[in-house]
Every structure is written in structure tokens, then in C-alpha cells.
Design a protein around this motif. Structure first.
Motif, mmCIF file in Angstrom:
data_model
loop_
_atom_site.group_PDB
_atom_site.id
_atom_site.type_symbol
_atom_site.label_atom_id
_atom_site.label_comp_id
_atom_site.label_asym_id
_atom_site.label_seq_id
_atom_site.Cartn_x
_atom_site.Cartn_y
_atom_site.Cartn_z
ATOM 1 N N GLY A 103 0.825 -1.201 0.000
ATOM 2 C CA GLY A 103 0.000 0.000 0.000
ATOM 3 C C GLY A 103 0.861 1.254 0.000
ATOM 4 O O GLY A 103 2.096 1.204 0.109
ATOM 5 N N PRO A 104 0.258 2.424 -0.124
ATOM 6 C CA PRO A 104 1.004 3.690 -0.220
ATOM 7 C C PRO A 104 2.025 3.855 0.904
ATOM 8 O O PRO A 104 1.682 3.771 2.094
ATOM 9 N N THR A 105 3.249 4.058 0.495
ATOM 10 C CA THR A 105 4.375 4.161 1.425
ATOM 11 C C THR A 105 5.119 5.458 1.159
ATOM 12 O O THR A 105 5.333 5.840 -0.004
ATOM 13 N N LEU A 106 5.513 6.144 2.227
ATOM 14 C CA LEU A 106 6.326 7.349 2.102
ATOM 15 C C LEU A 106 7.797 6.949 2.153
ATOM 16 O O LEU A 106 8.303 6.542 3.207
ATOM 17 N N THR A 107 8.470 7.033 1.012
ATOM 18 C CA THR A 107 9.910 6.758 0.958
ATOM 19 C C THR A 107 10.652 8.066 1.195
ATOM 20 O O THR A 107 10.420 9.055 0.495
ATOM 21 N N ILE A 108 11.519 8.074 2.181
ATOM 22 C CA ILE A 108 12.291 9.266 2.540
ATOM 23 C C ILE A 108 13.758 9.017 2.211
ATOM 24 O O ILE A 108 14.342 8.035 2.688
ATOM 25 N N GLU A 109 14.344 9.872 1.386
ATOM 26 C CA GLU A 109 15.743 9.738 0.979
ATOM 27 C C GLU A 109 16.557 10.875 1.580
ATOM 28 O O GLU A 109 16.203 12.059 1.415
ATOM 29 N N GLY A 110 17.594 10.530 2.287
ATOM 30 C CA GLY A 110 18.437 11.545 2.899
ATOM 31 C C GLY A 110 19.671 10.935 3.524
ATOM 32 O O GLY A 110 20.267 10.004 2.960
ATOM 33 N N ARG A 111 20.051 11.411 4.709
ATOM 34 C CA ARG A 111 21.236 10.904 5.408
ATOM 35 C C ARG A 111 20.900 10.749 6.888
ATOM 36 O O ARG A 111 20.061 11.497 7.435
ATOM 37 N N ASP A 112 21.554 9.792 7.503
ATOM 38 C CA ASP A 112 21.332 9.594 8.940
ATOM 39 C C ASP A 112 22.181 10.583 9.735
ATOM 40 O O ASP A 112 22.856 11.449 9.160
ATOM 41 N N ALA A 113 22.169 10.448 11.051
ATOM 42 C CA ALA A 113 22.879 11.403 11.900
ATOM 43 C C ALA A 113 24.377 11.406 11.658
ATOM 44 O O ALA A 113 25.059 12.407 11.912
ATOM 45 N N ALA A 114 24.899 10.311 11.122
ATOM 46 C CA ALA A 114 26.335 10.232 10.827
ATOM 47 C C ALA A 114 26.673 10.743 9.438
ATOM 48 O O ALA A 114 27.837 10.738 9.044
ATOM 49 N N GLY A 115 25.659 11.150 8.674
ATOM 50 C CA GLY A 115 25.886 11.640 7.319
ATOM 51 C C GLY A 115 25.899 10.565 6.270
ATOM 52 O O GLY A 115 26.221 10.834 5.105
#
Length: 782
Positions: A103-115
Motif C-alpha cells: 500500500g502507499p508508502t512514504l519513501t524518505i531519501e536523505g542521510r542519517d545522523a552520521a551523514g
């Protein structure tokens, strides 16, 4: 014309938008599915989808960085979503519901706290209240967790590049390219979109450039992923008004139908629902903005979905293919089904225009018989065209390499092809008129570098048929960007003349399209040329000029300003200083050089000016009270320093040495490249100085004496040229590659009075004291 390439806002007006403003979401998807996005209100949006394969997935996207808007209009980048909450109502149909697997999923692309680059997958159902197809969703980014069930892995909200909500068909099979049993239609609506918290608003550019007289071109293939409201905001903000050319494209507007193992365009001309919905919104936005879109339809279709028997072929059976990847195919004007398809598509766009209460404006975009670039083979031998050639001539005369010479019968084949092309465009235009409930304006767009390629002189028989002559169409539109950016001035001018003679459209029925810049790395080099092309068209009297196209304008920051002309006072008076300069007149050439002395005593010198600026004192040349009166009258007429004028430098006024009689071989001004026909006059200093100095100082000559100019090409004096403003030679035909272009001339200097005050007394003059009358050379824009 004034313009610049803006890379960022530097003090221009700005405003604020709510983060997740529905105008700035986008949609993307793999082929062959179709999708589009429109705004349905100030806080709502809708996505329409058509799925054809099991594994297709569309993403409803929010980008932290605005890469689509013009730099003066884009929103600021902010990757920090900590303590931000997004609320919206979700409604959907024809896609997997919120509570289902996949079902509809929000995919988030970025970096974690360590970069470290990361992606998180947030199941929307975990943050929803309501039903699987109608729910209220709240996303608190500082406490979001990924995974199918909660608790899951925490999302790091402070460094996010983009996020997208996935939408898939009910029969979705991840990674599968198998066809669905039937096309699946779906939709998603987000409404009551609201953002709150620490980063709930974003600064955004809010410029409103004044109307500058130019128009813009767009294309659905380039903008299907954006909301129409976003496009119109850019168009209006950048000063474009009145009309725009909207190319419906060749790959995203059509409905696809399954034909055994292939997906082909719906031959009845139906538009896919996403394209239909998008154009309804786009035309409504155009109406509200008082902009009239010209719908542009070409003889080009995405090759994968185009029936083979519609396509042009050359003598060897090769199908016509453009250089785009993946390629498009060219429709044969002789194919009745292909032409009927175009007519049906056109009728549907007419209906959309009229639904929005817009005038019916329709462009037939670049119709031609394709010539394969690698072989110069013209594509005249599809099944339908072969039948017409056989019926006319009883055989199939060979017409292949368009750079070759042709006999009478071969030329007849090309003439027949031109007639077939003309008949097809006439039928398409008539179909538009028949579909319209009122008047319809039909425009034809022709690309002169292809149809008038000098290496293929007979191509014009097929691709610029005499049947197109005025008044076959209401307006004729020309574009020549290959020649424009390639500096082929002679070919461009010759094409204008030839088209005028062959087709006879009055200048007030002609338009010009200037552009485009395919690669961002060419922006700095090409946009000044494109802008100059617009200005040249304006000077020729072409009233409707279009920039091709909006995506490149936004990407490169091209910013056009209004044309300004001071009718009350000219900056330059084309008159000669009325008095002869005596032997005592002073002349001072001046350069500007910065000199830095290092700690060791060495010098580092930097020359700031490429050419010297001259200063004169013409006071010592005054020889009588009558001449003094002439000087005062001339000074007053120039309003002191306000207006520039011509001055003959008594020490340097000729191309032959300094004061000799000019000849056509005096100065080498350029070397021909076979394309350029426009060359500024120059004078070189120091080229033959002792010691082998090989970097002469070059001086632009902007005020030659027109009657003295003589020109030679490779040592032979020629006459096929004209002298344009600013001391520019324009040849009727471009000099051949490698040819030395030389010229001789007398010239004046553009100067102004150095001061607004002229100090002259009769007592001083009677005592033999010469007045000081300083003049300063004026740098002229070239």
C-alpha cells in the motif's frame, strides 16, 4: 536587449509558502504507464494514473531542493524537517489501499545522523485514521518510524533530500514487467494539506518582471510531472504574456491499447486520462492568466507505441527515427490511418480549448519527410507512399542520397512528396476548423536548417512545398536554432529571403522561435546568441517572437528585460564635429593597467582594457571668432556631455597605416568558416612590429565612413555585402571556409564633450590664449 542568466536571488522580491504547497509537488513513473498531477484547490492536489504492467509504480514527490523553477522564482532549500508535522486527507481509487501489503508508502531519501546516505520506508497506514481509501494522515517527522508495523526504525528528519508516496495498481507484482489483464485506471487526492511546526514555511522568489514583448514555448513531454499552476506562475513572473506555444509532445498525451504483445496508441485519437485532466487544468489556468495557448501537434510519435505501417521509411526500408533516446518515429503524410489519427487528436484538443473558453489556435509543428542524418536518405518509401509513386509514375524511381544530383523524374518524385505533405497539412488544418464551433487560427512551423540545408538543395521540393504559399495558413512560424547557435548568419538571412519568395507570407503574418539550449553547460555561450536572435527578429519587424523553451529558461535562469528606447533624446548624434583640428590639437591614447610590486621588487601587471580610450583637446584648433561661435552652437546642440558625436582623429583615421588611402587588403578582419556571414570591422596595431610580436592590439571600428569601405575575400575585391550599424559587414553569402576576409576604410571616433561646461572668454581669445575643449572617446556597445 537587456538580459541576464540568474543563478540565485540577490535582493529580488520574495515571499513565503507553506511547506508542501500543492503547487510544487511532482509525479514520476516508468513507461509505459501514464500519470499527471494538478492542483484542485489552494490546499489540494490530484494524481491520475493509467497502469499497463504489473510492476509499475508512480511516485508523488516532494523535493527539498527546487530544481524546476527559475532561480528568481524557486523556493529555498531546507532539508531539515525536525519538529515539522504534515497533515492531509487521503482519498484514492484504483490503487492498492492504505492497509494492504504494498500500500502507499512514504519513501524518505536523505542521510542519517552520521551523514551516511539512507532511505526509510514509512507505511502511511501506520499514521492514518479512517478507512483504507479515505483517511486523515498526520506525519510528525521527528517521531516517524519506518517499517510495515510499529515500532520500527526511527527516521532522521534533519537531512532529507526528497520524499515520495508510492502508488501501485491492485494487481501489483514488484519487479514484474508482465502486462496487466487490462489497463488499470487509478487516482489519488490529497486535500486539506497543512504543515505546522518549526519548519512549516519556506521563502520563495516572488518576482514579477514587466512585460517585455516576448512569448514562451512549453511542451507537455517536459512538464507532465508538474502542476499547470506552477508553470503559469513562472510564465507570468518572467514577463511572458499574450500567447504561448504548447507542444503536446510525442510520448505522453496518448491513450495506449494492448495489441497482442505490443502497446500501441489508441487509433481513435483518445487522450489518456492523465493528459486530458492535466490539459483541462492547464487551459483553465491560461484562461485565468489571459494567455492564449497555441496547441502544437507534430508528425512525430514515440516509436515504441507507433504502428509500423504509419511510419516513414527510406529506400532501403529503414524506419525514420529521431536522435532522441528512446527514439521517436515520423508519421508518413501518405498514410491515411496516421493522418486520420492526427486529425482525431487535434479535434480533442480543440474541444479542450473551447471548454476553457479559449480561442482555437493550432500549430502544425515541423511536418516533413525525414532525412536520415547519417546517410542523407529521405524516407519516402513507406507502403502508402510507394503506392502513390507507382500510381503516378508506374515505377519506383530511386530517390535516396539527398546530397546527390537528381534527374527530371527524381525531382518529380520529390515534388509529388511535397504535394502529399501539403495535402496532409491542409487536411489537418481543415479538421481543426471543422471541430471548432467558431473561428480557428492555423499556424505552420518550419525548421529552416533542415528543409533548406544547402547540402541538400532539392529537399525543399518535398519539405517546403509551394502549396504552403500564403494564404494556406493564417501564420507562418520559423525557427533556425541550429544555424543561430552555429553562427550561420548567411544561411539564416538567405533562408528568410527564400521563404518570403517561395511562400509569400507578409511580415505581419510571420513568427520567429529562438532557442534552444539542450545542455546546461552551453548556457553561457548560447543564451546571448538566442537573445540576439530575438532582437534581430524584432528589428526585422517580426511582432510575435517565442523563446524555446520554458524548461531551459528556468534551468539556466534566462531573464529577459523590456526593450527601452528613449524617443526624447538620443544618446548619439550621427554628425561630424564641424571644425577642422589644427596642428596644435591634442590626442592621448589611454590604457588601464594595474601594477602590483612584490616583496622582491618584481612587478605583476594586469591590463584591464583590451583597447585604448582616446582623449582629445580640440580647443587649440579654434582659429577665428566665427569658428568659436560654431563651437558654442555645436556644444549647446549636444547638451554638453549628453550626446556623443563623430570626430575625425587627425593622426589615425585610415585602415592603411594611419592616414593612407584605404584599399581592400588593408586589414584582415576574419577567416571564413563557411557559416558566418557577419563580421565586425577591426584595425590591428603592432602586428608587424620588430621582434616578431604576434599579439596585436585589436580595435573595433564602429564608425566607418560607409562610402570608403572596400572588401576582399582571399585577395579578390567583392561587392556582395552590406554595412550594418556598428561597423559590421554582412555578406549575402557566407565566405568559404578558410578564406581570408580583408577590408579597407576611413573611420571616425565616437566622442562626447568631457564636461557640461565650456569656458571661453573673448578677452582670453583676443589675447591669443586657446580655449581648452576636452573630448573623451565613448565606448559603444557591440
Amino acid at each position: 536587449m537587456a538580459f541576464w542568466l540568474a543563478s540565485k536571488r540577490q535582493g529580488q522580491d520574495s515571499d513565503f509558502i507553506q511547506r508542501f504547497d500543492p503547487r510544487f509537488w511532482t509525479v514520476n513513473f516508468p513507461r509505459p504507464m501514464m500519470a499527471s498531477i494538478v492542483t484542485t484547490g489552494a490546499d489540494s492536489l490530484r494524481v491520475d494514473l493509467e497502469f499497463h504492467n504489473e510492476g509499475e509504480l508512480a511516485g508523488l514527490i516532494w523535493e527539498s531542493e527546487d530544481t524546476l523553477d527559475h532561480p528568481l522564482l524557486g523556493y529555498d532549500t531546507n532539508r531539515d524537517y525536525a519538529h515539522t508535522v504534515l497533515h492531509f486527507r487521503w482519498r484514492s481509487g484504483g490503487v492498492i489501499a492504505l492497509d494492504a501489503v504494498n500500500g502507499p508508502t512514504l519513501t524518505i531519501e536523505g542521510r542519517d545522523a552520521a551523514g551516511t546516505p539512507r532511505s526509510w520506508y514509512v507505511r502511511l497506514w501506520n499514521y492514518a485514521s479512517g478507512t483504507p481509501e479515505d483517511a486523515q494522515i498526520s506525519l510528525p517527522f521527528s517521531s516517524l518510524q519506518s517499517g510495515f508495523v510499529l515500532p520500527g526504525e526511527a527516521v532522521h528528519p534533519a537531512d532529507i533530500d526528497r520524499m515520495f508516496i508510492s502508488c501501485v495498481p491492485p494487481a501489483f507484482v514488484q519487479g514484474s514487467d508482465q502486462p496487466l489483464p487490462a489497463r488499470a485506471d487509478g487516482w489519488v487526492e490529497l486535500s486539506a494539506i497543512r504543515c505546522e511546526g518549526e519548519h512549516a514555511v519556506l521563502p520563495i522568489g516572488d518576482v514579477m518582471l514587466p512585460e517585455h514583448g516576448e512569448r514562451i514555448a512549453t511542451a507537455y513531454d517536459d512538464s507532465f510531472n508538474q502542476t499547470p499552476e506552477r508553470l503559469l506562475r513562472s510564465i507570468i513572473g518572467l514577463g511572458y504574456r499574450d500567447r504561448l506555444v504548447h507542444y503536446v509532445g510525442m510520448s505522453h498525451f496518448f491513450r495506449l491499447e494492448r495489441d497482442v504483445d505490443d502497446l500501441l496508441v489508441d487509433q481513435t485519437g483518445n487522450l489518456c486520462t492523465p493528459a486530458n485532466r492535466w490539459h483541462e487544468a492547464f487551459f483553465a489556468a491560461c484562461k485565468q492568466a489571459r494567455i492564449n495557448p497555441i496547441v502544437s501537434l507534430s508528425y512525430e510519435l514515440f516509436a515504441e507505441h507507433c504502428p509500423l505501417d504509419w511510419q516513414q521509411q527510406d529506400r532501403q526500408g529503414n524506419y525514420a527515427r529521431t536522435g532522441w533516446v528512446p527514439p521517436s518515429a515520423l508519421l508518413s503524410p501518405a498514410s491515411a490511418p496516421a493522418m486520420a489519427y492526427l486529425q482525431s487528436v487535434a479535434a480533442r484538443f480543440v474541444a479542450l480549448q473551447e471548454t476553457a473558453a479559449l480561442p482555437v489556435l493550432f500549430q502544425i509543428g515541423e511536418p516533413w519527410w525525414w532525412i536520415i542524418p547519417a546517410t542523407a536518405s529521405i524516407c519516402l518509401y513507406d507502403t502508402s507512399m510507394r503506392a502513390l509513386i507507382l500510381a503516378e509514375f508506374g515505377s519506383l524511381p530511386l530517390v535516396d542520397d539527398m546530397t546527390a544530383s537528381f534527374n527530371f523524374r527524381q525531382k518529380q518524385v520529390l515534388d509529388l512528396a511535397g504535394t502529399v505533405l501539403a495535402n496532409s497539412t491542409a487536411a489537418l488544418g481543415q479538421a481543426v476548423r471543422d471541430a471548432a464551433s467558431g473561428p480557428a487560427e492555423i499556424l505552420l512551423l518550419a525548421f529552416t536548417p533542415t528543409i533548406l540545408d544547402p547540402a541538400m538543395p532539392e529537399a525543399r521540393r518535398a519539405n517546403l512545398p509551394v502549396e504552403w504559399a500564403f494564404p494556406a495558413f493564417d501564420r507562418l512560424q520559423l525557427e533556425d536554432y541550429d544555424w543561430l547557435t552555429g553562427g550561420a548568419d548567411g544561411l539564416r538571412r538567405a533562408a528568410y529571403t527564400f521563404v518570403d519568395q517561395r511562400l509569400g507570407y507578409p511580415l505581419d503574418r510571420q513568427d520567429y522561435l529562438s532557442g534552444f539550449v539542450l545542455l546546461a553547460e552551453d548556457a553561457a555561450r548560447f543564451w546571448p546568441i538566442i537573445d540576439a536572435g530575438l532582437e534581430e527578429a524584432r528589428e526585422r519587424g517580426v511582432a510575435q517572437r517565442y523563446v524555446w523553451a520554458l524548461p531551459q529558461v528556468a534551468r539556466d535562469g534566462y531573464t529577459r528585460l523590456p526593450f527601452q528606447e528613449d524617443d526624447t533624446m538620443q544618446a548619439y548624434d550621427d554628425v561630424l564635429y564641424p571644425l577642422a583640428l589644427g596642428r596644435d590639437a591634442g590626442v592621448s591614447p589611454e590604457f588601464s593597467t594595474t601594477i602590483a610590486v612584490t616583496a622582491s621588487g618584481h612587478e605583476r601587471r594586469s591590463s584591464l582594457w583590451s583597447d585604448a580610450r582616446l582623449s582629445f583637446d580640440v580647443g587649440p584648433g579654434i582659429r577665428s571668432e566665427k569658428e568659436l561661435g560654431t563651437l558654442i552652437a555645436f556644444f549647446r546642440a549636444r547638451r554638453g556631455a549628453a550626446r556623443a558625436f563623430r570626430l575625425s582623429d587627425p593622426f589615425d583615421f585610415s585602415s592603411n597605416a594611419m592616414t593612407g588611402t584605404p584599399g581592400p587588403l588593408d586589414q584582415t578582419i576574419a577567416t571564413g568558416d563557411g557559416l558566418a556571414a557577419r563580421f565586425p570591422l577591426i584595425k590591428s596595431y603592432g602586428a608587424n612590429s620588430p621582434g616578431g610580436f604576434d599579439e596585436p592590439q585589436i580595435r573595433r571600428i564602429t564608425r566607418p565612413r560607409a562610402e570608403t569601405v572596400r572588401v576582399a575575400v582571399d585577395g579578390a575585391e567583392v561587392t556582395g555585402w552590406s554595412l550594418q550599424a556598428g561597423g559590421v559587414l554582412m555578406f549575402d553569402e557566407a565566405p568559404p571556409q578558410g578564406a581570408a576576409i580583408t577590408a579597407g576604410f576611413l573611420f571616425d571616433v565616437s566622442v562626447r564633450f568631457a564636461e557640461d561646461r565650456l569656458d571661453v572668454t573673448s578677452a582670453n581669445y583676443a589675447a591669443g590664449e586657446a580655449p581648452s575643449v576636452p573630448l573623451i572617446e565613448v565606448r559603444e556597445a557591440v
